[in-house]
Motif scaffolding. Structure first.
Motif, PDB file in Angstrom:
ATOM      1  N   THR A 297       0.838  -1.182   0.000  1.00  0.00           N
ATOM      2  CA  THR A 297       0.000   0.000   0.000  1.00  0.00           C
ATOM      3  C   THR A 297       0.881   1.243   0.000  1.00  0.00           C
ATOM      4  O   THR A 297       2.077   1.160   0.302  1.00  0.00           O
ATOM      5  CB  THR A 297      -0.934   0.005   1.228  1.00  0.00           C
ATOM      6  OG1 THR A 297      -1.864   1.091   1.114  1.00  0.00           O
ATOM      7  CG2 THR A 297      -0.149   0.163   2.519  1.00  0.00           C
ATOM      8  N   ALA A 298       0.307   2.384  -0.367  1.00  0.00           N
ATOM      9  CA  ALA A 298       1.021   3.660  -0.324  1.00  0.00           C
ATOM     10  C   ALA A 298       0.647   4.383   0.968  1.00  0.00           C
ATOM     11  O   ALA A 298      -0.522   4.399   1.352  1.00  0.00           O
ATOM     12  CB  ALA A 298       0.662   4.515  -1.526  1.00  0.00           C
ATOM     13  N   THR A 299       1.637   4.964   1.626  1.00  0.00           N
ATOM     14  CA  THR A 299       1.376   5.633   2.908  1.00  0.00           C
ATOM     15  C   THR A 299       1.468   7.154   2.812  1.00  0.00           C
ATOM     16  O   THR A 299       1.283   7.845   3.809  1.00  0.00           O
ATOM     17  CB  THR A 299       2.351   5.139   3.989  1.00  0.00           C
ATOM     18  OG1 THR A 299       3.681   5.545   3.653  1.00  0.00           O
ATOM     19  CG2 THR A 299       2.301   3.622   4.117  1.00  0.00           C
ATOM     20  N   GLY A 300       1.771   7.674   1.619  1.00  0.00           N
ATOM     21  CA  GLY A 300       1.822   9.120   1.451  1.00  0.00           C
ATOM     22  C   GLY A 300       0.430   9.734   1.409  1.00  0.00           C
ATOM     23  O   GLY A 300      -0.586   9.031   1.526  1.00  0.00           O
ATOM     24  N   THR A 301       0.376  11.035   1.229  1.00  0.00           N
ATOM     25  CA  THR A 301      -0.889  11.766   1.189  1.00  0.00           C
ATOM     26  C   THR A 301      -1.117  12.323  -0.206  1.00  0.00           C
ATOM     27  O   THR A 301      -0.244  13.026  -0.730  1.00  0.00           O
ATOM     28  CB  THR A 301      -0.873  12.930   2.203  1.00  0.00           C
ATOM     29  OG1 THR A 301      -0.625  12.401   3.509  1.00  0.00           O
ATOM     30  CG2 THR A 301      -2.200  13.671   2.187  1.00  0.00           C
TER      31      THR A 301
END
Length: 393
Positions: A297-301
């Motif tokens: 998964t991607a954890t950035g915003t």
């Protein structure tokens, strides 16, 4: 039986062969490069012989290759072992799934590590015709191993190859993550389809536009070169636009020092939904722990790209802009990764772990790359003889 030593003219696609108490360990990066930044993940991946083959010319009817594999697994998640694929005169003869060797078992829930020792692996191909033929053992793309022994009932000789040499650098997708076997990773498929000799510098989780890799490619004999940057830079949240663009320019400048006119294809990332509009770092989806399919998964915003952070769309945009500023290099070409695997492809064949293509998609990418890049009108068409290209192979 006749024993044959492992030498660089038989072990194709490697940088160095390191003597060990058991036999020979394969390295895809030379020792000077490994010393510059001995990152554990890079050292693990460069020692996995993706694209490396033991290739011989012989009249033998029986050949035995003994290896000692080493692999990593995650507790609670079943991952297929590596394989050794054996080709005889270009035709697949045997797929030997690895069962022996040593294992490192990681528990992703608490980070604990268990080491398990196992026996050597014997890969035997027999019943071969007693005529002259080429036999190639494609070594596993996803496990390290030591070469222990090579024996046969007739002498083994190096293969004299006149194929153009293709050097490719990329990430785990280029190394072959989720491919079914070492001969079915997309660069190996493209190399056979294009009739070239592959030197694979795909390193899982370790493609960061590193200057020492540029120097390796600079010094490597090559008639064609491809560089596939992007996904790992986002995964690790390793750069911003300000640092990415000069890094790619510098990488290309270094490669050009050794290959001033060699065709180079710069490849942008394939489609990856989790990072198209969301920056990294990437991580493991907690909901997938303990299941048969670990997912990323991607954890950035979303929106962070306004601060210069990287998404895959930003990287493609910057690569196109970079190509415009290097328009004076007539032998530098751009390939949009979305032409290899785009949003429509993702809808039809999603990435199983949200990051890496499955076996069928490796084949799709390999065929599309070869048909665009090795075609007579493509970037590498000038170095590939028409008789070498084998559509549908």
């Amino acid at each position: 039986m006749i024993d044959t030593p492992f030498t660089p003219d038989i072990v194709r696609g490697a940088a160095e062969l390191e003597q060990t108490p058991r036999g020979v360990r394969i390295h895809r990066l030379p020792s000077w490069a490994r010393r510059q930044f001995p990152d554990p993940q890079l050292l693990d991946r460069e020692a996995q012989p993706s694209g490396v083959r033991v290739a011989v010319r012989t009249t033998a009817t029986r050949i035995e290759l003994v290896t000692h594999p080493s692999h990593t697994s995650f507790r609670g998640t079943e991952r297929p072992r590596g394989r050794i694929d054996v080709f005889v005169d270009g035709e697949l003869r045997l797929e030997d799934e690895l069962a022996g060797g040593d294992a490192t078992v990681i528990d992703p829930a608490n980070g604990s590590v268990q080491q398990i020792s196992g026996p050597a692996q014997s890969t035997v191909v027999d019943g071969l015709p007693a005529t002259s033929k080429t036999v190639e053992f494609f070594l596993p793309h996803n496990e390290g191993l030591e070469l222990v022994g090579l024996s046969s009932d007739a002498p083994l000789h190096p293969v004299e190859s006149a194929k153009p040499r293709w050097v490719h650098h990329g990430s785990s997708i280029s190394q072959g993550s989720n491919a079914a076997s070492p001969s079915a990773i997309w660069p190996a498929l493209a190399a056979r389809r294009g009739g070239v000799e592959l030197r694979n510098l795909g390193f899982g989780g370790s493609c960061f536009i590193d200057p020492f890799v540029a120097r390796v490619i600079r010094d490597e004999p090559a008639e064609c070169i491809s560089l596939k940057f992007g996904i790992n830079t986002v995964n690790l949240d390793a750069m911003r636009v300000r640092t990415l663009v000069p890094a790619i320019h510098g990488f290309l400048d270094t490669v050009r020092d050794g290959h001033p006119t060699t065709p180079i294809v710069l490849v942008s990332p394939i489609f990856c939904g989790i990072h198209e509009d969301t920056a990294g770092p990437g991580g493991i989806d907690p909901a997938s722990l303990g299941t048969d399919q670990m997912k990323f998964t991607a954890t950035g915003t979303p929106g962070d790209e306004a601060l210069g952070r990287l998404t895959l769309q930003v990287i493609r945009r910057e690569m196109r802009s970079l190509m415009e500023r290097r328009s004076d290099d007539a032998n530098l070409f751009f390939l949009d990764g979305l032409e290899l695997y785009g949003e429509a492809d993702a809808a039809a064949a999603p990435l199983p772990d949200n990051l890496h293509p499955d076996a069928a998609t490796h084949r799709l990418i390999g065929e599309r790359f070869a048909d665009q890049v090795f075609a007579a009108s493509g970037p590498f068409g000038s170095v590939v003889r028409p008789s070498q290209v084998a559509p549908g192979q």
